[in-house]
Design an enzyme around this catalytic site. Sequence first.
Site, PDB file in Angstrom:
ATOM      1  N   ASP A   7       6.559  -6.874  -0.019  1.00 45.16           N
ATOM      2  CA  ASP A   7       6.613  -5.449  -0.323  1.00 45.16           C
ATOM      3  C   ASP A   7       6.855  -4.754   1.005  1.00 45.16           C
ATOM      4  OD1 ASP A   7       6.450  -3.011  -1.663  1.00 45.16           O
ATOM      5  OD2 ASP A   7       4.290  -2.869  -1.344  1.00 45.16           O
ATOM      6  N   GLU A  67      11.452  -6.289  -2.631  1.00 43.06           N
ATOM      7  CA  GLU A  67      11.739  -5.136  -3.485  1.00 43.06           C
ATOM      8  C   GLU A  67      12.956  -4.380  -2.972  1.00 43.06           C
ATOM      9  OE1 GLU A  67       8.770  -2.244  -5.664  1.00 43.06           O
ATOM     10  OE2 GLU A  67       8.941  -1.698  -3.554  1.00 43.06           O
ATOM     11  N   ASP A 140      -0.271  -3.188  -1.444  1.00 41.84           N
ATOM     12  CA  ASP A 140       0.995  -3.785  -1.009  1.00 41.84           C
ATOM     13  C   ASP A 140       0.968  -5.307  -1.150  1.00 41.84           C
ATOM     14  OD1 ASP A 140       2.255  -1.263   0.652  1.00 41.84           O
ATOM     15  OD2 ASP A 140       0.079  -1.402   0.838  1.00 41.84           O
TER      16      ASP A 140
END
Length: 173
Positions: A7, A67, A140
């Site tokens: 992330d 991501e 996260d």
Amino acid sequence: MRILGIDPGYAIVGFGAVEYSRNQFTTLQYGAITTHSHTVFEDRLEEIYTDMTQLLNTVQPDAVAIETLFYTTNQKTVIAVAEARGVILLCAKLAGVPIFEYTPLQVKQSVSGYGRATKKQVQEMTRRILRLPEVPKPDDTADALAMAICHGYSFRSKQYGIAQTRRQQMGYY
């Protein structure tokens, strides 16, 4: 298959490494790379580079799932996150690890079965899938583990092809 989910961020980079075999996940390692807010931005990027390189050497993943970048309102933040994300992509490329990108919608759909699931729902499903006693903190980290799960479930799926984004299909890895 060993998957490192990431992330991206510049203050906190969440990571989660899992082993995926025979539809079962085994959690290997998870946590966060953090940088201090009063540090010069270029030094923060250097910290991310150093720590990510070390992490890739330690985990030795077969794939990195990260991501895709999106933003809603704050353009200043999105640029800084994009720069940190670029450092992370460079680290994976230099380590020779294939990179796969997923949208938040793909992650939610893959982990919870519902593309509009809340963050808490995705985190709880991540905890259950990985058989963890509690949802990993910071958020996260849980998001990075969800990213790794998404790749495990979808890297051979017909829905996602071979899990390449349009950018990757054009030759950008």
